[in-house]
Design an enzyme around this catalytic site. Structure first.
Site, mmCIF file in Angstrom:
data_model
loop_
_atom_site.group_PDB
_atom_site.id
_atom_site.type_symbol
_atom_site.label_atom_id
_atom_site.label_comp_id
_atom_site.label_asym_id
_atom_site.label_seq_id
_atom_site.Cartn_x
_atom_site.Cartn_y
_atom_site.Cartn_z
ATOM 1 C CE LYS A 172 -3.221 3.052 0.552
ATOM 2 N NZ LYS A 172 -4.019 3.529 -0.584
ATOM 3 C CE LYS A 241 -0.958 7.473 6.634
ATOM 4 N NZ LYS A 241 -2.128 6.637 6.825
HETATM 5 P P1 NAD Z 1 -10.253 10.225 8.562
HETATM 6 O O1 NAD Z 1 -9.385 11.150 9.331
HETATM 7 O O2 NAD Z 1 -11.350 10.763 7.741
HETATM 8 O O3 NAD Z 1 -10.907 9.152 9.580
HETATM 9 C C1 NAD Z 1 -10.216 8.597 10.644
HETATM 10 C C2 NAD Z 1 -11.201 8.432 11.799
HETATM 11 O O4 NAD Z 1 -10.497 7.862 12.917
HETATM 12 C C3 NAD Z 1 -11.790 9.769 12.290
HETATM 13 O O5 NAD Z 1 -13.207 9.723 12.222
HETATM 14 C C4 NAD Z 1 -11.285 9.886 13.710
HETATM 15 O O6 NAD Z 1 -12.221 10.503 14.599
HETATM 16 C C5 NAD Z 1 -11.056 8.419 14.062
HETATM 17 N N1 NAD Z 1 -10.172 8.289 15.210
HETATM 18 C C6 NAD Z 1 -9.049 9.009 15.485
HETATM 19 N N2 NAD Z 1 -8.563 8.632 16.677
HETATM 20 C C7 NAD Z 1 -9.371 7.657 17.150
HETATM 21 C C8 NAD Z 1 -9.383 6.870 18.327
HETATM 22 N N3 NAD Z 1 -8.447 7.014 19.271
HETATM 23 N N4 NAD Z 1 -10.373 5.947 18.482
HETATM 24 C C9 NAD Z 1 -11.304 5.773 17.525
HETATM 25 N N5 NAD Z 1 -11.361 6.495 16.390
HETATM 26 C C10 NAD Z 1 -10.394 7.432 16.212
HETATM 27 O O7 NAD Z 1 -9.262 9.316 7.701
HETATM 28 P P2 NAD Z 1 -9.630 8.502 6.368
HETATM 29 O O8 NAD Z 1 -9.442 9.398 5.207
HETATM 30 O O9 NAD Z 1 -10.910 7.772 6.571
HETATM 31 O O10 NAD Z 1 -8.414 7.461 6.365
HETATM 32 C C11 NAD Z 1 -8.354 6.354 7.260
HETATM 33 C C12 NAD Z 1 -7.176 5.486 6.849
HETATM 34 O O11 NAD Z 1 -7.384 5.010 5.511
HETATM 35 C C13 NAD Z 1 -5.832 6.222 6.822
HETATM 36 O O12 NAD Z 1 -4.821 5.348 7.268
HETATM 37 C C14 NAD Z 1 -5.648 6.590 5.360
HETATM 38 O O13 NAD Z 1 -4.299 6.746 5.018
HETATM 39 C C15 NAD Z 1 -6.304 5.403 4.674
HETATM 40 N N6 NAD Z 1 -6.864 5.646 3.337
HETATM 41 C C16 NAD Z 1 -7.606 6.771 3.103
HETATM 42 C C17 NAD Z 1 -8.148 6.964 1.826
HETATM 43 C C18 NAD Z 1 -8.981 8.180 1.495
HETATM 44 O O14 NAD Z 1 -9.269 8.389 0.292
HETATM 45 N N7 NAD Z 1 -9.417 8.982 2.459
HETATM 46 C C19 NAD Z 1 -7.923 6.009 0.806
HETATM 47 C C20 NAD Z 1 -7.184 4.868 1.101
HETATM 48 C C21 NAD Z 1 -6.659 4.691 2.382
#
Ligand code: NAD
Length: 310
Positions: A172, A241
């Site tokens: 990834k 990141k």
């Molecule tokens: P985001 O910031 O929108 O969501 C992350 C969620 O985690 C938030 O709602 C936050 O409140 C929650 N969180 C933080 N600390 C927490 C805790 N201690 N306990 C419980 N929940 C907690 O992020 P995202 O865009 O949904 O991305 C999530 C993961 O997926 C990341 O690792 C990112 O790199 C990966 N990703 C994102 C995308 C994208 O298009 N957004 C695509 C592929 C992969």
């Protein structure tokens, strides 16, 4: 046959649509996130809200984490009580993008508690999560992977078994290293084309029917950049990141990553200018500023921008 209950921790940009896909496929879903917005939307679609991480861990034999990074994943599983609450023989599936060596360490910690782990990060963005068309790349024991194929198929279209624990997170980071780099170089290319007097749509049309095309040029520029919508739902901070993880891997395996290192500097520059929470496609605006052009189809060359906004 009734489907097993799945817990999801992290109901953000990705966790929410992934929860919705599982609900649509008939899985009972329990969600937890300290931010109420995503939880409320998931509950409106039929999920149950857990009052704490421990409550979710006790209730579900399969728990998905969809969290920002390894530090938060470790905190949630180890310090904040999710792992302690999960029963022996349960499974943690980390679908976030995380540091592979930390994933291996976490899987060992879980194994001491007889909890199995898969790393199963995704590619395809928020739109892919909404459509259930994600690419999912899975590391961990193969027999465990096979047991969860139906679950992955509820969220994704292309499911890859990659290898041992951490290999999903490794590939990834490598994928996103490519994605971050094509986003950066396409921004440079279009700034150059506009400055050289070629309209941005013409430049993009040529690249997209030529050998310079990529997901960045074919999808991201038309969908998020040219219209200045910048609403992909994936932030510069998260992309930075991912590039950092790839660069660390390069160091670990003694592989030079010249081009990715240049892209890394650009993403760092953006973070330094306060753009961490912005859509990752706003990286194009940095090239706009530096080159003094607009990439929004106005064909505008702004000679006096001079990077003043940065
Ligand atoms: P985001 O910031 O929108 O969501 C992350 C969620 O985690 C938030 O709602 C936050 O409140 C929650 N969180 C933080 N600390 C927490 C805790 N201690 N306990 C419980 N929940 C907690 O992020 P995202 O865009 O949904 O991305 C999530 C993961 O997926 C990341 O690792 C990112 O790199 C990966 N990703 C994102 C995308 C994208 O298009 N957004 C695509 C592929 C992969």
């Amino acid at each position: 046959m009734e489907k097993e209950t799945v817990g999801i921790v992290g109901i953000g940009h990705m966790g929410l649509p992934m929860a919705r896909r599982l609900l649509a496929a008939g899985y009972p879903v329990v969600v937890y996130d300290p931010q109420p917005a995503g939880v409320q939307l998931a509950v409106a679609d039929g999920a149950e809200a857990a009052e704490s991480l421990a409550a979710l861990g006790e209730r579900c034999l399969t728990v998905i984490t969809m969290l920002p990074d390894s530090t938060i994943i470790d905190a949630v599983v180890r310090a904040e009580g999710l792992g302690e609450a999960m029963a022996p023989a349960s499974t943690l599936i980390d679908m976030s993008t995380a540091v592979p060596s930390r994933t291996v360490a976490l899987s060992r910690w879980l194994a001491e508690r007889e909890i199995a782990m898969l790393d199963a990060p995704v590619s395809g963005g928020v739109a892919g999560a909404e459509r259930g068309s994600l690419t999912i790349m899975v590391g961990g024991p193969q027999s465990l992977f096979e047991r969860y194929i139906p679950l992955f198929e509820a969220m994704g279209k292309t499911i890859h078994y990659v290898g041992g624990t951490g290999s999903g997170h490794t590939i990834k980071a490598i994928n996103n290293m490519v994605s971050a780099t094509t986003m950066a170089v396409t921004s440079e290319a279009l700034a150059l084309a506009v400055k050289a007097g070629i309209g941005v749509e013409t430049a993009l049309a040529v690249i997209n029917s030529g050998t310079g095309r990529s997901w960045s040029s074919e999808y991201k520029f038309p969908t998020f950049v040219l219209n200045h919508a910048f609403n992909s739902g994936f932030s510069i901070g998260l992309m930075r990141k991912d590039v950092d993880i790839a660069i660390e891997l390069g160091q670990e395996h003694a592989v030079p990553l010249f081009v990715a290192a240049a892209a890394q500097q650009l993403y760092r520059f953006a973070i330094g200018h306060g753009l961490s929470e912005q859509c990752h496609t706003t990286i194009a605006t940095i090239l706009e500023e530096m080159a003094g052009v607009r990439l929004d189809g106005t064909h505008e060359v702004i000679a006096n921008l001079g990077g003043g906004g940065l």
